[in-house]
Design a protein around this motif. Structure first.
Motif, mmCIF file in Angstrom:
data_model
loop_
_atom_site.group_PDB
_atom_site.id
_atom_site.type_symbol
_atom_site.label_atom_id
_atom_site.label_comp_id
_atom_site.label_asym_id
_atom_site.label_seq_id
_atom_site.Cartn_x
_atom_site.Cartn_y
_atom_site.Cartn_z
ATOM 1 N N GLN A 30 0.835 -1.203 0.000
ATOM 2 C CA GLN A 30 0.000 0.000 0.000
ATOM 3 C C GLN A 30 0.871 1.255 0.000
ATOM 4 O OE1 GLN A 30 -2.656 0.485 3.336
ATOM 5 N NE2 GLN A 30 -3.184 2.558 2.740
ATOM 6 N N VAL A 31 1.925 1.224 0.801
ATOM 7 C CA VAL A 31 2.839 2.378 0.857
ATOM 8 C C VAL A 31 3.514 2.572 -0.493
ATOM 9 C CG1 VAL A 31 4.905 3.308 1.960
ATOM 10 C CG2 VAL A 31 3.192 2.129 3.342
ATOM 11 N N LEU A 32 3.974 1.481 -1.102
ATOM 12 C CA LEU A 32 4.596 1.578 -2.429
ATOM 13 C C LEU A 32 3.614 2.125 -3.454
ATOM 14 C CD1 LEU A 32 6.725 -1.661 -2.676
ATOM 15 C CD2 LEU A 32 7.551 0.690 -2.729
ATOM 16 N N SER A 33 2.367 1.669 -3.384
ATOM 17 C CA SER A 33 1.343 2.155 -4.301
ATOM 18 C C SER A 33 1.138 3.662 -4.128
ATOM 19 C CB SER A 33 0.031 1.412 -4.077
ATOM 20 O OG SER A 33 -0.974 1.923 -4.911
ATOM 21 N N GLU A 34 1.077 4.101 -2.881
ATOM 22 C CA GLU A 34 0.904 5.542 -2.620
ATOM 23 C C GLU A 34 2.095 6.337 -3.132
ATOM 24 O OE1 GLU A 34 -0.210 6.368 1.444
ATOM 25 O OE2 GLU A 34 -1.726 4.795 1.409
ATOM 26 N N LEU A 35 3.306 5.834 -2.914
ATOM 27 C CA LEU A 35 4.498 6.514 -3.419
ATOM 28 C C LEU A 35 4.461 6.609 -4.944
ATOM 29 C CD1 LEU A 35 7.327 4.939 -1.227
ATOM 30 C CD2 LEU A 35 6.587 7.336 -1.210
ATOM 31 N N ASN A 36 4.066 5.518 -5.588
ATOM 32 C CA ASN A 36 4.040 5.486 -7.055
ATOM 33 C C ASN A 36 2.893 6.295 -7.648
ATOM 34 O OD1 ASN A 36 6.369 3.981 -7.782
ATOM 35 N ND2 ASN A 36 5.391 2.155 -6.951
ATOM 36 N N HIS A 37 1.944 6.705 -6.830
ATOM 37 C CA HIS A 37 0.820 7.513 -7.324
ATOM 38 C C HIS A 37 0.879 8.962 -6.845
ATOM 39 C CE1 HIS A 37 -0.748 3.476 -8.179
ATOM 40 N NE2 HIS A 37 -1.300 4.100 -9.205
ATOM 41 N N LEU A 38 2.053 9.389 -6.365
ATOM 42 C CA LEU A 38 2.216 10.788 -5.946
ATOM 43 C C LEU A 38 2.192 11.744 -7.127
ATOM 44 C CD1 LEU A 38 4.958 10.563 -3.189
ATOM 45 C CD2 LEU A 38 2.560 11.204 -2.884
ATOM 46 N N GLY A 39 2.562 11.252 -8.280
ATOM 47 C CA GLY A 39 2.586 12.110 -9.465
ATOM 48 C C GLY A 39 3.955 12.702 -9.746
ATOM 49 N N ILE A 40 5.019 12.050 -9.273
ATOM 50 C CA ILE A 40 6.371 12.530 -9.569
ATOM 51 C C ILE A 40 6.724 12.029 -10.971
ATOM 52 C CG2 ILE A 40 8.786 12.572 -8.852
ATOM 53 C CD1 ILE A 40 7.814 11.789 -6.033
ATOM 54 N N LEU A 89 1.776 17.544 -7.068
ATOM 55 C CA LEU A 89 1.766 16.229 -6.431
ATOM 56 C C LEU A 89 0.412 15.939 -5.814
ATOM 57 C CD1 LEU A 89 5.204 16.130 -4.572
ATOM 58 C CD2 LEU A 89 4.581 14.996 -6.706
ATOM 59 N N GLN A 90 0.094 14.659 -5.723
ATOM 60 C CA GLN A 90 -1.150 14.212 -5.116
ATOM 61 C C GLN A 90 -0.948 14.072 -3.604
ATOM 62 O OE1 GLN A 90 -3.962 13.893 -7.004
ATOM 63 N NE2 GLN A 90 -2.644 14.695 -8.607
ATOM 64 N N VAL A 91 -0.739 15.205 -2.939
ATOM 65 C CA VAL A 91 -0.541 15.246 -1.482
ATOM 66 C C VAL A 91 -1.448 16.324 -0.901
ATOM 67 C CG1 VAL A 91 1.845 14.404 -1.587
ATOM 68 C CG2 VAL A 91 1.411 16.855 -1.689
ATOM 69 N N SER A 92 -1.576 16.308 0.421
ATOM 70 C CA SER A 92 -2.426 17.298 1.077
ATOM 71 C C SER A 92 -1.824 18.697 0.953
ATOM 72 C CB SER A 92 -2.602 16.952 2.550
ATOM 73 O OG SER A 92 -1.383 17.152 3.244
ATOM 74 N N HIS A 93 -2.663 19.685 1.196
ATOM 75 C CA HIS A 93 -2.227 21.079 1.134
ATOM 76 C C HIS A 93 -1.092 21.339 2.131
ATOM 77 C CE1 HIS A 93 -2.456 25.381 0.508
ATOM 78 N NE2 HIS A 93 -2.589 25.544 1.810
ATOM 79 N N GLY A 94 -1.200 20.751 3.333
ATOM 80 C CA GLY A 94 -0.171 20.939 4.354
ATOM 81 C C GLY A 94 1.176 20.380 3.941
ATOM 82 N N VAL A 95 1.169 19.198 3.350
ATOM 83 C CA VAL A 95 2.419 18.591 2.872
ATOM 84 C C VAL A 95 3.003 19.450 1.757
ATOM 85 C CG1 VAL A 95 3.386 16.593 1.645
ATOM 86 C CG2 VAL A 95 1.788 16.244 3.539
ATOM 87 N N ARG A 96 2.178 19.918 0.853
ATOM 88 C CA ARG A 96 2.651 20.777 -0.246
ATOM 89 C C ARG A 96 3.294 22.042 0.322
ATOM 90 N NH1 ARG A 96 -1.660 20.751 -2.802
ATOM 91 N NH2 ARG A 96 -1.210 18.941 -4.073
ATOM 92 N N GLU A 97 2.674 22.645 1.320
ATOM 93 C CA GLU A 97 3.240 23.862 1.939
ATOM 94 C C GLU A 97 4.603 23.570 2.558
ATOM 95 O OE1 GLU A 97 0.440 25.512 4.693
ATOM 96 O OE2 GLU A 97 -0.549 26.698 3.154
ATOM 97 N N GLN A 98 4.738 22.415 3.224
ATOM 98 C CA GLN A 98 6.028 22.061 3.826
ATOM 99 C C GLN A 98 7.086 21.848 2.751
ATOM 100 O OE1 GLN A 98 5.243 18.682 6.327
ATOM 101 N NE2 GLN A 98 4.808 19.967 8.100
ATOM 102 N N LEU A 99 6.708 21.241 1.648
ATOM 103 C CA LEU A 99 7.648 21.028 0.555
ATOM 104 C C LEU A 99 8.156 22.344 -0.020
ATOM 105 C CD1 LEU A 99 5.927 18.145 -1.437
ATOM 106 C CD2 LEU A 99 8.155 18.040 -0.321
ATOM 107 N N LEU A 100 7.218 23.273 -0.177
ATOM 108 C CA LEU A 100 7.559 24.539 -0.822
ATOM 109 C C LEU A 100 8.040 25.603 0.151
ATOM 110 C CD1 LEU A 100 4.563 24.641 -3.301
ATOM 111 C CD2 LEU A 100 6.941 24.082 -3.827
ATOM 112 N N GLY A 101 7.811 25.354 1.457
ATOM 113 C CA GLY A 101 8.076 26.296 2.535
ATOM 114 C C GLY A 101 9.394 26.899 2.531
#
Length: 101
Positions: A30-40, A89-101
């Motif tokens: 499941q974790v691998l599937s989520e990683l592979n569907h992040l949209g990188i 990326l297919q991540v939450s708004h909070g994760v996106r903010e941390q990435l771009l922060g």
């Protein structure tokens, strides 16, 4: 709060650390599937069993357009490109903010 401590006296590569973290999850697929569907773009994660010098664990391969990056041949991405990828990326708004922060 839980604390995870790595004793890396001999060093540790990113694939080793990522593989060991992957082993903490009860459903690795499941974790691998989520990683592979992040949209990188062009990136695929593959976990495989590894045994070296009698030590077993998980090796996490990160493929870019089907190839594993080598020390001598790798792709460089500028900050503008990284920000563009992060924004989509297919991540939450909070994760996106941390990435771009």
């Amino acid at each position: 709060m839980k604390i995870l401590y790595f004793d890396c006296a001999m060093g540790a590569a990113g694939d080793m650390l990522a593989g060991s973290l992957l082993e903490l999850f009860p459903d690795r697929e499941q974790v691998l599937s989520e990683l592979n569907h992040l949209g990188i773009p062009g990136v695929e994660f593959i976990a495989e069993h590894s045994c070296k010098c009698g030590i077993t664990g998980t090796h996490l391969q990160v493929l870019y357009h089907g190839e594993e990056e080598s020390e001598h041949c790798h792709h460089h991405t500028g900050m503008a490109q990284i920000a563009h990828i992060a924004e989509h990326l297919q991540v939450s708004h909070g994760v996106r903010e941390q990435l771009l922060g």
